[in-house]
Design a protein around this motif. Structure first.
Motif, PDB file in Angstrom:
ATOM      1  N   GLY A 181       1.373  -1.417  -0.222  1.00 58.21           N
ATOM      2  CA  GLY A 181      -0.207  -0.053  -0.161  1.00 58.21           C
ATOM      3  C   GLY A 181       0.898   1.530   0.122  1.00 58.21           C
ATOM      4  N   MET A 203     -10.169   5.365   2.962  1.00 62.85           N
ATOM      5  CA  MET A 203     -10.940   4.781   1.529  1.00 62.85           C
ATOM      6  C   MET A 203      -9.892   4.560   0.745  1.00 62.85           C
ATOM      7  SD  MET A 203     -13.313   7.091   0.497  1.00 62.85           S
ATOM      8  CE  MET A 203     -13.698   6.841  -1.162  1.00 62.85           C
ATOM      9  N   ILE A 219      -7.801   1.508   8.694  1.00 65.32           N
ATOM     10  CA  ILE A 219      -6.358   2.650   9.602  1.00 65.32           C
ATOM     11  C   ILE A 219      -7.568   3.586   9.199  1.00 65.32           C
ATOM     12  CG2 ILE A 219      -4.585   1.306   8.931  1.00 65.32           C
ATOM     13  CD1 ILE A 219      -4.044   3.295   6.125  1.00 65.32           C
ATOM     14  N   PHE A 221       1.551 -10.390  -0.256  1.00 61.54           N
ATOM     15  CA  PHE A 221       0.563  -8.828  -0.381  1.00 61.54           C
ATOM     16  C   PHE A 221       0.178  -8.187  -1.463  1.00 61.54           C
ATOM     17  CE2 PHE A 221       2.842  -9.796   3.971  1.00 61.54           C
ATOM     18  CZ  PHE A 221       1.342 -10.315   5.147  1.00 61.54           C
ATOM     19  N   GLY A 275      -7.147   5.929  -2.395  1.00 60.83           N
ATOM     20  CA  GLY A 275      -7.364   6.820  -2.749  1.00 60.83           C
ATOM     21  C   GLY A 275      -6.891   7.058  -4.449  1.00 60.83           C
ATOM     22  N   ALA A 276      -6.115   5.835  -4.812  1.00 61.73           N
ATOM     23  CA  ALA A 276      -5.634   6.341  -5.783  1.00 61.73           C
ATOM     24  C   ALA A 276      -6.513   5.322  -6.932  1.00 61.73           C
ATOM     25  CB  ALA A 276      -4.251   6.009  -5.543  1.00 61.73           C
ATOM     26  N   GLU A 313      -7.626  -0.372   3.483  1.00 62.82           N
ATOM     27  CA  GLU A 313      -7.239   1.457   4.189  1.00 62.82           C
ATOM     28  C   GLU A 313      -8.365   1.486   5.117  1.00 62.82           C
ATOM     29  OE1 GLU A 313      -7.212   0.450   1.348  1.00 62.82           O
ATOM     30  OE2 GLU A 313      -6.003   1.580  -0.489  1.00 62.82           O
TER      31      GLU A 313
HETATM   32  N1  CAA Z   1       3.450   1.657   5.215  1.00 66.86           N
HETATM   33  C1  CAA Z   1       4.602   1.514   5.337  1.00 66.86           C
HETATM   34  N2  CAA Z   1       5.035   0.937   6.047  1.00 66.86           N
HETATM   35  C2  CAA Z   1       4.529   0.007   5.638  1.00 66.86           C
HETATM   36  C3  CAA Z   1       3.461  -0.117   5.498  1.00 66.86           C
HETATM   37  C4  CAA Z   1       2.740   0.451   4.806  1.00 66.86           C
HETATM   38  N3  CAA Z   1       1.667   0.515   4.161  1.00 66.86           N
HETATM   39  N4  CAA Z   1       3.804  -2.011   4.844  1.00 66.86           N
HETATM   40  C5  CAA Z   1       3.809  -2.596   5.641  1.00 66.86           C
HETATM   41  N5  CAA Z   1       5.145  -1.962   6.261  1.00 66.86           N
HETATM   42  C6  CAA Z   1       6.073  -1.783   6.957  1.00 66.86           C
HETATM   43  C7  CAA Z   1       5.797  -1.876   8.831  1.00 66.86           C
HETATM   44  O1  CAA Z   1       5.917  -0.725   9.552  1.00 66.86           O
HETATM   45  C8  CAA Z   1       6.614  -3.015   8.949  1.00 66.86           C
HETATM   46  O2  CAA Z   1       8.127  -1.950   9.471  1.00 66.86           O
HETATM   47  P1  CAA Z   1       8.572  -1.655  10.398  1.00 66.86           P
HETATM   48  O3  CAA Z   1       9.438  -3.223  10.769  1.00 66.86           O
HETATM   49  O4  CAA Z   1       9.755  -0.495  10.817  1.00 66.86           O
HETATM   50  O5  CAA Z   1       8.256  -2.421  11.328  1.00 66.86           O
HETATM   51  C9  CAA Z   1       7.447  -3.540   7.744  1.00 66.86           C
HETATM   52  O6  CAA Z   1       6.867  -2.592   6.746  1.00 66.86           O
HETATM   53  C10 CAA Z   1       7.155  -5.319   8.114  1.00 66.86           C
HETATM   54  O7  CAA Z   1       6.106  -4.630   7.499  1.00 66.86           O
HETATM   55  P2  CAA Z   1       4.790  -6.007   9.533  1.00 66.86           P
HETATM   56  O8  CAA Z   1       5.973  -5.822   9.989  1.00 66.86           O
HETATM   57  O9  CAA Z   1       3.597  -5.153   9.198  1.00 66.86           O
HETATM   58  O10 CAA Z   1       4.390  -6.877   8.269  1.00 66.86           O
HETATM   59  P3  CAA Z   1       3.254  -8.534   8.787  1.00 66.86           P
HETATM   60  O11 CAA Z   1       4.087  -9.781   7.902  1.00 66.86           O
HETATM   61  O12 CAA Z   1       3.078  -8.332  10.096  1.00 66.86           O
HETATM   62  O13 CAA Z   1       2.292  -7.724   8.288  1.00 66.86           O
HETATM   63  C11 CAA Z   1       0.852  -6.805   6.554  1.00 66.86           C
HETATM   64  C12 CAA Z   1       1.937  -7.318   6.705  1.00 66.86           C
HETATM   65  C13 CAA Z   1      -0.359  -7.802   6.985  1.00 66.86           C
HETATM   66  C14 CAA Z   1       0.831  -6.216   4.828  1.00 66.86           C
HETATM   67  C15 CAA Z   1       0.947  -4.976   7.622  1.00 66.86           C
HETATM   68  O14 CAA Z   1       2.901  -5.087   7.107  1.00 66.86           O
HETATM   69  C16 CAA Z   1       0.345  -3.958   7.094  1.00 66.86           C
HETATM   70  O15 CAA Z   1      -1.174  -4.317   7.748  1.00 66.86           O
HETATM   71  N6  CAA Z   1       0.537  -3.109   6.408  1.00 66.86           N
HETATM   72  C17 CAA Z   1      -0.500  -1.808   5.622  1.00 66.86           C
HETATM   73  C18 CAA Z   1      -1.434  -2.452   5.008  1.00 66.86           C
HETATM   74  C19 CAA Z   1      -1.848  -1.322   4.647  1.00 66.86           C
HETATM   75  O16 CAA Z   1      -3.111  -0.717   5.454  1.00 66.86           O
HETATM   76  N7  CAA Z   1      -2.040  -0.517   3.584  1.00 66.86           N
HETATM   77  C20 CAA Z   1      -3.033   0.383   3.130  1.00 66.86           C
HETATM   78  C21 CAA Z   1      -2.308   1.688   2.729  1.00 66.86           C
HETATM   79  S1  CAA Z   1      -3.006   3.075   2.807  1.00 66.86           S
HETATM   80  C22 CAA Z   1      -2.949   3.491   0.739  1.00 66.86           C
HETATM   81  O17 CAA Z   1      -2.412   2.172   0.272  1.00 66.86           O
HETATM   82  C23 CAA Z   1      -4.126   4.380   0.133  1.00 66.86           C
HETATM   83  C24 CAA Z   1      -4.409   4.700  -0.909  1.00 66.86           C
HETATM   84  O18 CAA Z   1      -5.818   3.948  -1.751  1.00 66.86           O
HETATM   85  C25 CAA Z   1      -2.978   4.310  -2.241  1.00 66.86           C
END
Ligand code: CAA
Length: 258
Positions: A65, A138, A135, A105, A140-141, A132
């Motif tokens: 993401g 929603m 957190i 992922f 956005g891209a 999204e």
């Molecule tokens: N942004 C920033 N950092 C991220 C990230 C993200 N989207 N996803 C993972 N990371 C980072 C974590 O913070 C972690 O960093 P640290 O080691 O420094 O703590 C590293 O990547 C590894 O992640 P996890 O320890 O969380 O790994 P996991 O295997 O336990 O979980 C996961 C994996 C389920 C993908 C979890 O990382 C997660 O839920 N990530 C976020 C997913 C998310 O919410 N994506 C949507 C973002 S918003 C968006 O995309 C808006 C849009 O429309 C464009």
């Protein structure tokens, strides 16, 4: 091409493979990565030695993401003025076919980036979602628009309102991905498909892609008109003469790309 910080780019004949490379954060799509990605895709689009592009990540994550840490403190006005998703619109304008090879992922912006591609090959391990909502935001891209068009209203609502991730198999059944293969083969399969397309007459490939994409933002009447004009335009190419002559003469066509 080789001096990107967040991408690895390789070339094999007419096919370029672009790999997202921020492994420590599961390829979270920060502004730097997206800037490099768009610059890279545009350069490949202009490169006459390339006819198809494969976009991939790692086995563990295509992309988890947009970079949450980069957005966490932003105000609405900062998000508006950054206008970071405008950069994504430039991916939509790439003329050459882009095949996504996804694994692990494929979340949020990762799913949205995948949906910017033209054909999607997924590893059995791919987990696809728009989380999204979990957190407080929603998609956005493009997620609300592209996911809905790809899988229909019901599944798009369910995925976006609950954040549930779907398996590669479920994504294929819903029409979101083209093919699911074992993890050892997903990249190879995408590159094979890219090579197959790269062997086709490039101007016809370009105009056909353009016409298919047109169907997403026009009426059927305008779309048919657009298709017809592109079809007629191909009669100005040497490859059209060659293709039809080769058929009649029962030989293999030799494409010139003009
Ligand atoms: N942004 C920033 N950092 C991220 C990230 C993200 N989207 N996803 C993972 N990371 C980072 C974590 O913070 C972690 O960093 P640290 O080691 O420094 O703590 C590293 O990547 C590894 O992640 P996890 O320890 O969380 O790994 P996991 O295997 O336990 O979980 C996961 C994996 C389920 C993908 C979890 O990382 C997660 O839920 N990530 C976020 C997913 C998310 O919410 N994506 C949507 C973002 S918003 C968006 O995309 C808006 C849009 O429309 C464009």
């Amino acid at each position: 091409m080789s001096d990107f910080k967040n991408l690895l780019v390789t070339r094999d004949g007419f096919v370029a493979t672009v790999q997202l490379n921020r492994p420590k954060v599961l390829n979270a799509l920060n502004i730097d990565l997206m800037t490099e990605l768009v610059d890279c895709l545009e350069a490949l689009d202009q490169d006459s030695g390339i006819r198809a592009i494969v976009l991939t990540g790692s086995e563990k994550a295509f992309a988890a993401g947009a970079d949450i840490k980069e957005m966490a403190d932003a105000t609405a006005v900062e998000m508006l003025t950054r206008d970071q998703f405008a950069r994504w619109d430039r991916i939509r304008k790439i003329k050459k076919p882009i095949i996504a090879a996804v694994s692990g992922f494929v979340l949020g912006g990762g799913c949205e980036l995948m949906m910017h591609c033209d054909i999607i090959i997924a590893s059995e391990t791919a987990r696809i979602g728009q989380p999204e909502i979990l957190i407080g935001v929603m998609p956005g891209a493009g997620g609300t628009q592209r996911l809905t068009r790809a899988v229909g209203k019901g599944l798009a609502m369910e995925m976006i309102l609950t954040g549930r991730q779907i398996t590669a198999e479920e994504a294929m059944k819903a029409g979101l991905v083209n093919k699911v293969v074992p993890i050892e083969f997903y990249l190879e399969e995408a590159q094979k498909l890219a090579r197959e397309i790269a062997e086709k007459p490039p101007v016809a490939v370009r105009l056909a892609k353009e016409a298919i994409l047109k169907s997403f933002d026009t009426t059927i009447e305008m779309g048919l008109e657009f298709e017809r004009k592109n079809f007629y335009l191909l009669f100005a190419t040497e490859d059209m003469r060659e293709g039809m002559s080769a058929f009649i003469e029962k030989r293999k066509a030799e494409w010139k790309g003009k």
